[in-house]
Enzyme design. Structure first.
Site, PDB file in Angstrom:
ATOM      1  N   ASN A   8     -46.842 -29.344  -5.735  1.00  0.00           N
ATOM      2  CA  ASN A   8     -45.749 -28.543  -6.258  1.00  0.00           C
ATOM      3  C   ASN A   8     -44.716 -29.536  -6.781  1.00  0.00           C
ATOM      4  O   ASN A   8     -44.050 -30.210  -5.984  1.00  0.00           O
ATOM      5  CB  ASN A   8     -45.146 -27.657  -5.170  1.00  0.00           C
ATOM      6  N   ALA A  10     -41.840 -29.262  -7.789  1.00  0.00           N
ATOM      7  CA  ALA A  10     -40.467 -28.992  -7.374  1.00  0.00           C
ATOM      8  C   ALA A  10     -40.185 -29.462  -5.945  1.00  0.00           C
ATOM      9  O   ALA A  10     -39.050 -29.434  -5.497  1.00  0.00           O
ATOM     10  CB  ALA A  10     -40.165 -27.497  -7.489  1.00  0.00           C
ATOM     11  N   CYS A  11     -41.209 -29.919  -5.245  1.00  0.00           N
ATOM     12  CA  CYS A  11     -41.093 -30.313  -3.836  1.00  0.00           C
ATOM     13  C   CYS A  11     -41.019 -31.838  -3.722  1.00  0.00           C
ATOM     14  O   CYS A  11     -41.919 -32.544  -4.176  1.00  0.00           O
ATOM     15  CB  CYS A  11     -42.302 -29.786  -3.069  1.00  0.00           C
ATOM     16  N   GLY A  12     -39.960 -32.338  -3.092  1.00  0.00           N
ATOM     17  CA  GLY A  12     -39.793 -33.777  -2.923  1.00  0.00           C
ATOM     18  C   GLY A  12     -40.912 -34.410  -2.113  1.00  0.00           C
ATOM     19  O   GLY A  12     -41.388 -35.495  -2.451  1.00  0.00           O
ATOM     20  N   ARG A  15     -43.866 -34.698  -4.389  1.00  0.00           N
ATOM     21  CA  ARG A  15     -43.669 -35.781  -5.367  1.00  0.00           C
ATOM     22  C   ARG A  15     -43.846 -37.150  -4.714  1.00  0.00           C
ATOM     23  O   ARG A  15     -44.473 -38.052  -5.280  1.00  0.00           O
ATOM     24  CB  ARG A  15     -42.299 -35.682  -6.028  1.00  0.00           C
TER      25      ARG A  15
END
Length: 140
Positions: A8, A10-12, A15
């Site tokens: 995802n 948008a997920c740190g 990432r």
């Protein structure tokens, strides 16, 4: 070497996990599971291979979890899987599958348990936390 990350962007944590894979010199197959959810069989297998229960693999922090009443302890694994497949945002992330195993990489350093390749250099998370030092050693 085949590595797949259910990602995802948008997920740190997701990432950071992707960056840690790439820091080992590997380009994984990236599946943005919100756009392309896994099949029931794939999701079930990932959960089982990671040594988790279905309840451990569901994202309890997601607002939808409470809205759908998923905290109800009488719900079966099948009912929880149904909710995760109907609403992929409920799948906790990131799951990573490698030849050495499958993990829900929360925290992202759990990846190192199943990543066959050594890190190619130092690595810090987005928040600056050092994971791999300049000598290639895991910091914590």
């Amino acid at each position: 070497m085949a590595i797949t990350i259910y990602h995802n962007p948008a997920c740190g944590t997701s990432r950071n996990t992707l960056a840690l894979i790439r820091n080992a010199g590997v380009e994984p197959e990236v599946i943005e599971y919100l756009k392309t959810p896994p099949s029931r069989d794939t999701l079930s297998k990932m959960i089982e291979d990671a040594g988790l229960s279905v309840r451990q693999a569901i994202r309890e922090k997601e607002k939808l979890f409470a809205e759908l009443g998923l905290a109800d302890a009488t719900l079966t694994d099948e009912q929880l899987l149904d909710a995760m497949l109907a609403h992929p945002v409920l799948i906790n992330r990131p799951f990573v599958v490698t030849p050495a195993g499958t993990r829900l990489c929360r925290p992202s350093e759990l990846l190192l348990e199943i990543l066959p390749e050594a890190q190619k250099g130092p690595f810090s998370k987005e928040d600056g936390e050092i994971v791999i030092d300049g000598k290639g050693n895991r910091v914590r």
